[in-house]
Design an enzyme around this catalytic site. Structure first.
Site, PDB file in Angstrom:
ATOM      1  N   PHE A 161       0.899  -0.899  -0.260  1.00 19.25           N
ATOM      2  CA  PHE A 161       0.081   0.383  -0.014  1.00 19.25           C
ATOM      3  C   PHE A 161       1.203   1.205   0.201  1.00 19.25           C
ATOM      4  O   PHE A 161       0.434   2.148   0.046  1.00 19.25           O
ATOM      5  CB  PHE A 161      -0.649  -0.346   1.896  1.00 19.25           C
TER       6      PHE A 161
ATOM      7  N   SER B 134      -5.327   1.756  -8.810  1.00 17.86           N
ATOM      8  CA  SER B 134      -6.408   2.777  -9.210  1.00 17.86           C
ATOM      9  C   SER B 134      -7.079   3.066 -10.266  1.00 17.86           C
ATOM     10  O   SER B 134      -6.112   2.020 -11.259  1.00 17.86           O
ATOM     11  CB  SER B 134      -5.944   4.111  -8.455  1.00 17.86           C
TER      12      SER B 134
ATOM     13  N   TYR C  27       1.329  10.732  -9.977  1.00 17.13           N
ATOM     14  CA  TYR C  27       0.035  10.256  -9.771  1.00 17.13           C
ATOM     15  C   TYR C  27      -0.272   9.054 -10.085  1.00 17.13           C
ATOM     16  O   TYR C  27       0.267   8.102 -10.895  1.00 17.13           O
ATOM     17  CB  TYR C  27      -0.776  10.367  -8.897  1.00 17.13           C
TER      18      TYR C  27
ATOM     19  N   LYS D  38       0.982   4.519 -10.495  1.00 21.18           N
ATOM     20  CA  LYS D  38       0.663   3.395 -10.992  1.00 21.18           C
ATOM     21  C   LYS D  38       0.535   2.654 -11.903  1.00 21.18           C
ATOM     22  O   LYS D  38       0.694   1.510 -12.126  1.00 21.18           O
ATOM     23  CB  LYS D  38      -0.891   3.842 -10.379  1.00 21.18           C
TER      24      LYS D  38
ATOM     25  N   ASN E 256      -8.742  16.384  -0.121  1.00 21.41           N
ATOM     26  CA  ASN E 256      -9.121  15.863  -1.727  1.00 21.41           C
ATOM     27  C   ASN E 256      -9.341  15.287  -1.765  1.00 21.41           C
ATOM     28  O   ASN E 256     -11.038  15.329  -2.375  1.00 21.41           O
ATOM     29  CB  ASN E 256      -7.082  15.788  -2.050  1.00 21.41           C
TER      30      ASN E 256
ATOM     31  N   LEU F 212     -13.884  13.757  -1.477  1.00 23.15           N
ATOM     32  CA  LEU F 212     -15.462  14.266  -1.202  1.00 23.15           C
ATOM     33  C   LEU F 212     -15.966  13.479  -0.094  1.00 23.15           C
ATOM     34  O   LEU F 212     -15.863  14.363   1.093  1.00 23.15           O
ATOM     35  CB  LEU F 212     -16.413  13.712  -2.271  1.00 23.15           C
TER      36      LEU F 212
ATOM     37  N   PHE G 283     -18.062  20.665  -6.640  1.00 19.59           N
ATOM     38  CA  PHE G 283     -17.043  20.807  -8.421  1.00 19.59           C
ATOM     39  C   PHE G 283     -17.343  20.398 -10.070  1.00 19.59           C
ATOM     40  O   PHE G 283     -17.458  19.776  -9.992  1.00 19.59           O
ATOM     41  CB  PHE G 283     -15.755  20.070  -8.331  1.00 19.59           C
TER      42      PHE G 283
ATOM     43  N   GLY H 170      -9.287  18.196 -14.622  1.00 19.66           N
ATOM     44  CA  GLY H 170      -8.576  16.579 -14.857  1.00 19.66           C
ATOM     45  C   GLY H 170     -10.105  16.208 -14.307  1.00 19.66           C
ATOM     46  O   GLY H 170      -9.949  14.493 -14.452  1.00 19.66           O
TER      47      GLY H 170
HETATM   48  P1  NAD Z   1      -2.423   6.215   3.393  1.00 23.63           P
HETATM   49  O1  NAD Z   1      -1.812   7.931   2.336  1.00 23.63           O
HETATM   50  O2  NAD Z   1      -3.382   6.471   3.913  1.00 23.63           O
HETATM   51  O3  NAD Z   1      -1.217   5.368   3.399  1.00 23.63           O
HETATM   52  C1  NAD Z   1      -0.442   5.072   2.323  1.00 23.63           C
HETATM   53  C2  NAD Z   1       0.832   4.953   4.001  1.00 23.63           C
HETATM   54  O4  NAD Z   1       1.771   4.699   2.924  1.00 23.63           O
HETATM   55  C3  NAD Z   1       0.561   5.422   4.821  1.00 23.63           C
HETATM   56  O5  NAD Z   1       1.050   5.314   5.947  1.00 23.63           O
HETATM   57  C4  NAD Z   1       2.158   6.196   4.498  1.00 23.63           C
HETATM   58  O6  NAD Z   1       3.220   6.660   5.449  1.00 23.63           O
HETATM   59  C5  NAD Z   1       2.720   5.526   3.765  1.00 23.63           C
HETATM   60  N1  NAD Z   1       4.184   5.594   2.891  1.00 23.63           N
HETATM   61  C6  NAD Z   1       4.424   6.271   2.216  1.00 23.63           C
HETATM   62  N2  NAD Z   1       5.428   6.551   1.252  1.00 23.63           N
HETATM   63  C7  NAD Z   1       5.858   5.316   1.951  1.00 23.63           C
HETATM   64  C8  NAD Z   1       7.298   5.011   1.589  1.00 23.63           C
HETATM   65  N3  NAD Z   1       8.171   6.012   0.836  1.00 23.63           N
HETATM   66  N4  NAD Z   1       8.048   3.826   2.747  1.00 23.63           N
HETATM   67  C9  NAD Z   1       7.360   3.773   3.591  1.00 23.63           C
HETATM   68  N5  NAD Z   1       6.207   4.137   4.090  1.00 23.63           N
HETATM   69  C10 NAD Z   1       5.083   5.118   2.866  1.00 23.63           C
HETATM   70  O7  NAD Z   1      -3.061   5.703   2.103  1.00 23.63           O
HETATM   71  P2  NAD Z   1      -4.729   5.127   0.959  1.00 23.63           P
HETATM   72  O8  NAD Z   1      -5.417   6.015   1.374  1.00 23.63           O
HETATM   73  O9  NAD Z   1      -4.190   3.707   2.408  1.00 23.63           O
HETATM   74  O10 NAD Z   1      -3.914   4.225   0.046  1.00 23.63           O
HETATM   75  C11 NAD Z   1      -3.115   3.157   0.039  1.00 23.63           C
HETATM   76  C12 NAD Z   1      -2.869   2.613  -1.609  1.00 23.63           C
HETATM   77  O11 NAD Z   1      -3.667   2.688  -1.999  1.00 23.63           O
HETATM   78  C13 NAD Z   1      -1.796   3.642  -1.962  1.00 23.63           C
HETATM   79  O12 NAD Z   1      -1.284   3.247  -3.449  1.00 23.63           O
HETATM   80  C14 NAD Z   1      -2.810   4.887  -2.737  1.00 23.63           C
HETATM   81  O13 NAD Z   1      -2.049   5.424  -4.085  1.00 23.63           O
HETATM   82  C15 NAD Z   1      -4.055   3.285  -2.789  1.00 23.63           C
HETATM   83  N6  NAD Z   1      -4.789   4.270  -3.639  1.00 23.63           N
HETATM   84  C16 NAD Z   1      -6.197   5.200  -2.576  1.00 23.63           C
HETATM   85  C17 NAD Z   1      -7.155   5.279  -2.857  1.00 23.63           C
HETATM   86  C18 NAD Z   1      -8.291   5.977  -2.295  1.00 23.63           C
HETATM   87  O14 NAD Z   1      -8.792   7.151  -2.378  1.00 23.63           O
HETATM   88  N7  NAD Z   1      -7.733   6.183  -0.838  1.00 23.63           N
HETATM   89  C19 NAD Z   1      -7.589   4.918  -4.402  1.00 23.63           C
HETATM   90  C20 NAD Z   1      -6.982   3.711  -4.999  1.00 23.63           C
HETATM   91  C21 NAD Z   1      -5.561   3.380  -4.854  1.00 23.63           C
HETATM   92  C1  WQD Z   2     -14.875  12.182  -6.298  1.00 23.38           C
HETATM   93  C2  WQD Z   2     -16.375  13.022  -6.996  1.00 23.38           C
HETATM   94  C3  WQD Z   2     -15.020  15.144  -7.715  1.00 23.38           C
HETATM   95  C4  WQD Z   2     -14.199  16.813  -3.584  1.00 23.38           C
HETATM   96  C5  WQD Z   2      -9.629  10.428  -6.315  1.00 23.38           C
HETATM   97  C6  WQD Z   2      -7.908  10.201  -7.621  1.00 23.38           C
HETATM   98  C7  WQD Z   2      -7.998   8.946  -7.406  1.00 23.38           C
HETATM   99  C8  WQD Z   2      -8.522   7.837  -6.383  1.00 23.38           C
HETATM  100  C9  WQD Z   2      -9.526   8.126  -5.497  1.00 23.38           C
HETATM  101  C10 WQD Z   2      -6.462   7.258  -5.504  1.00 23.38           C
HETATM  102  C11 WQD Z   2     -16.053  14.148  -7.997  1.00 23.38           C
HETATM  103  C12 WQD Z   2     -16.268  15.423  -6.493  1.00 23.38           C
HETATM  104  C13 WQD Z   2     -14.853  16.309  -4.273  1.00 23.38           C
HETATM  105  C14 WQD Z   2     -14.685  18.716  -2.726  1.00 23.38           C
HETATM  106  C15 WQD Z   2     -15.928  17.659  -5.525  1.00 23.38           C
HETATM  107  N1  WQD Z   2      -7.564   7.832  -5.146  1.00 23.38           N
HETATM  108  N2  WQD Z   2     -15.603  16.773  -5.221  1.00 23.38           N
HETATM  109  N3  WQD Z   2     -15.925  18.445  -4.289  1.00 23.38           N
HETATM  110  O1  WQD Z   2     -11.693  12.585  -8.435  1.00 23.38           O
HETATM  111  O2  WQD Z   2     -12.966  10.185  -8.071  1.00 23.38           O
HETATM  112  O3  WQD Z   2     -10.688  10.107  -7.186  1.00 23.38           O
HETATM  113  O4  WQD Z   2      -9.475   9.787  -5.353  1.00 23.38           O
HETATM  114  O5  WQD Z   2      -6.235   5.904  -6.521  1.00 23.38           O
HETATM  115  O6  WQD Z   2      -7.374   8.852  -8.177  1.00 23.38           O
HETATM  116  O7  WQD Z   2      -8.285  10.919  -8.578  1.00 23.38           O
HETATM  117  O8  WQD Z   2     -12.594  11.234  -5.622  1.00 23.38           O
HETATM  118  O9  WQD Z   2     -13.262  11.856  -3.862  1.00 23.38           O
HETATM  119  O10 WQD Z   2     -11.199  13.339  -4.968  1.00 23.38           O
HETATM  120  O11 WQD Z   2     -14.238  12.939  -6.219  1.00 23.38           O
HETATM  121  O12 WQD Z   2     -17.021  17.789  -5.516  1.00 23.38           O
HETATM  122  O13 WQD Z   2     -14.919  18.962  -2.397  1.00 23.38           O
HETATM  123  O14 WQD Z   2     -16.351  14.432  -6.203  1.00 23.38           O
HETATM  124  O15 WQD Z   2     -15.308  16.658  -8.559  1.00 23.38           O
HETATM  125  O16 WQD Z   2     -16.883  14.204  -8.840  1.00 23.38           O
HETATM  126  P1  WQD Z   2     -11.765  11.037  -7.914  1.00 23.38           P
HETATM  127  P2  WQD Z   2     -12.675  12.762  -5.058  1.00 23.38           P
END
Ligand code: NAD
Ligand code: WQD
Length: 342
Positions: free
Chosen positions: A82, A126, A150, A154, A199, A201, A219, A293
């Site tokens: 993760f 993702s 970002y 991935k 960041n 929603l 947004f 974006g």
């Molecule tokens: P998060 O930031 O809560 O968890 C990521 C963890 O990685 C954190 O605890 C951070 O301290 C740790 N970390 C970052 N860089 C590091 C490094 N170099 N060495 C050791 N630890 C490190 O994020 P999350 O929401 O739990 O996401 C987990 C994974 O899932 C991420 O790879 C993220 O890109 C992916 N992801 C998240 C979402 C989402 O919307 N939350 C969606 C799709 C994919």
């Molecule tokens: C959801 C919807 C916004 C905030 C992002 C990353 C994606 C993945 C998940 C890691 C959209 C709207 C948002 C706000 C709003 N992360 N919005 N007001 O953009 O689908 O995905 O998180 O991999 O890579 O891009 O998720 O929760 O930011 O937005 O209206 O304050 O809510 O426009 O339609 P998103 P989000």
């Protein structure tokens, strides 16, 4: 399972919930996290929730010698990876930091796993790899094309994993493309705790519901969707955690890729209205310009994971938001003490 599972980024949002699921299934877990975006308190809560021990090593995965020490200390048989930086906007401003952190961490992990003959890997990809999708719902075969650094990390990591698996048949890798993870453990003791301005929603809406922020900025309300606001496939983090266990259970030789989503869409206004209902709080909002974006609609076709992983995301939007609210109302400042107590 013979050895321990290394959970990189296990102190974070999805990693902590997945660690609970792993411990409940009887796995031994070692967490490696540099705490750059998380708190050690989440690991304490995971221990309290499960009544199980968890080993924790505070390491930065870009430091390969530190990672080697972790593998030398525990009998690690596989990893769920993760750890990574995940803020889209920040990645546009600091692309090299994102490439270095996410790519070097993963290459180090693959190298050290191979050195220790730990070939089982589940990676957090993702839905962002689909960019602006041409087909809805989106199957895994859809065209990929990330729109920001970002997302490109991935995509690059997916390709690195595919190449590693092609070069050495001992690898068993699952790439999981998450859609929009939300919600929290039903206890309300662990959950999503973004630092600074959220960041995403749902954390933003929850901070409005709990009174930390005045109103939600919507947004854009002129998208080609039923109510004009963006539609996403929100998935409960507990269903997502279960998806990782299913992926581990079904690992096969080579490198496979799965969408983890529900196949159902919810708009920004659906999220605001349902949160108001489950929390009993008023959620003021204001329509603002579109965010750069953003796309109109993102929806998973989860058939492949349903069939090959024998996994399905069952929890609906009300449960997701009720659980997110339980976490936020029980912990208004996340894992931190309230500012007055500083
Ligand atoms: P998060 O930031 O809560 O968890 C990521 C963890 O990685 C954190 O605890 C951070 O301290 C740790 N970390 C970052 N860089 C590091 C490094 N170099 N060495 C050791 N630890 C490190 O994020 P999350 O929401 O739990 O996401 C987990 C994974 O899932 C991420 O790879 C993220 O890109 C992916 N992801 C998240 C979402 C989402 O919307 N939350 C969606 C799709 C994919
Ligand atoms: C959801 C919807 C916004 C905030 C992002 C990353 C994606 C993945 C998940 C890691 C959209 C709207 C948002 C706000 C709003 N992360 N919005 N007001 O953009 O689908 O995905 O998180 O991999 O890579 O891009 O998720 O929760 O930011 O937005 O209206 O304050 O809510 O426009 O339609 P998103 P989000």
């Amino acid at each position: 399972m013979s050895g321990s599972i290394l959970v990189t980024g296990g102190a974070g949002y999805i990693g902590s919930h997945t660690t609970v699921a792993l411990l409940e299934r009887g796995f031994d877990v070692v967490i490696a996290d540099d705490l750059s975006n998380s708190s050690e308190e989440s690991i304490e809560r995971v221990k309290a929730l499960t009544g199980r021990h968890v080993d924790f090593e505070e390491v930065d995965l870009t430091d390969i010698d530190a990672l080697r020490k972790v593998f030398a200390s525990y009998p690690i048989s596989g990893a769920i990876h993760f750890a990574g930086l995940k803020a889209v906007g920040e990645s546009v401003e600091q692309p090299l930091r994102y490439y270095r952190n996410n790519l070097v961490s993963t290459m180090n992990l693959l190298d050290v796993m191979a050195e220790h003959e730990a070939w089982d890997l589940v990676f957090s990809s993702s839905a962002t790899v689909y960019g602006d999708p041409e087909v809805l719902p989106i199957p895994e075969e859809a065209k990929t094309g990330a729109t920001n650094p970002y997302g490109r990390t991935k995509l690059m990591i997916e390709e690195i994993c595919q190449d590693a698996a092609a070069a050495d048949p001992r690898w068993r890798i699952s790439l999981l493309r998450y859609f929009n993870p939300v919600g929290a453990h039903a206890s309300g003791d662990i959950g999503e705790d973004p630092t600074g301005h959220p960041n995403n929603l749902v954390p933003f809406v929850m901070q409005v519901a709990v009174g930390r922020r005045d109103k939600v900025m919507v947004f854009g309300d002129d998208y080609d969707t039923a109510d004009g606001t963006g539609v996403r496939d929100y998935i409960h983090v507990l269903d997502l955690a279960a998806g990782h266990i299913a992926a581990l259970d079904h690992l096969e030789d080579g490198c496979d890729v799965f969408n983890l989503g529900t196949g159902n869409g919810a708009s920004v206004l659906d999220i605001i209205q349902t949160t108001a209902e489950v929390s009993g709080q008023e959620i003021p909002y204001e329509v603002a310009p579109r965010r750069a974006g953003d796309i109109a609609t993102s929806l998973a076709d989860p058939t492949r994971a349903n069939e090959k992983l024998e996994w399905r995301a069952d929890r609906g939007l009300e449960v997701m938001l009720r659980d997110a609210w339980k976490w936020q109302s029980k912990n208004p400042w996340g894992f931190n003490p309230p500012p007055e107590a500083d």
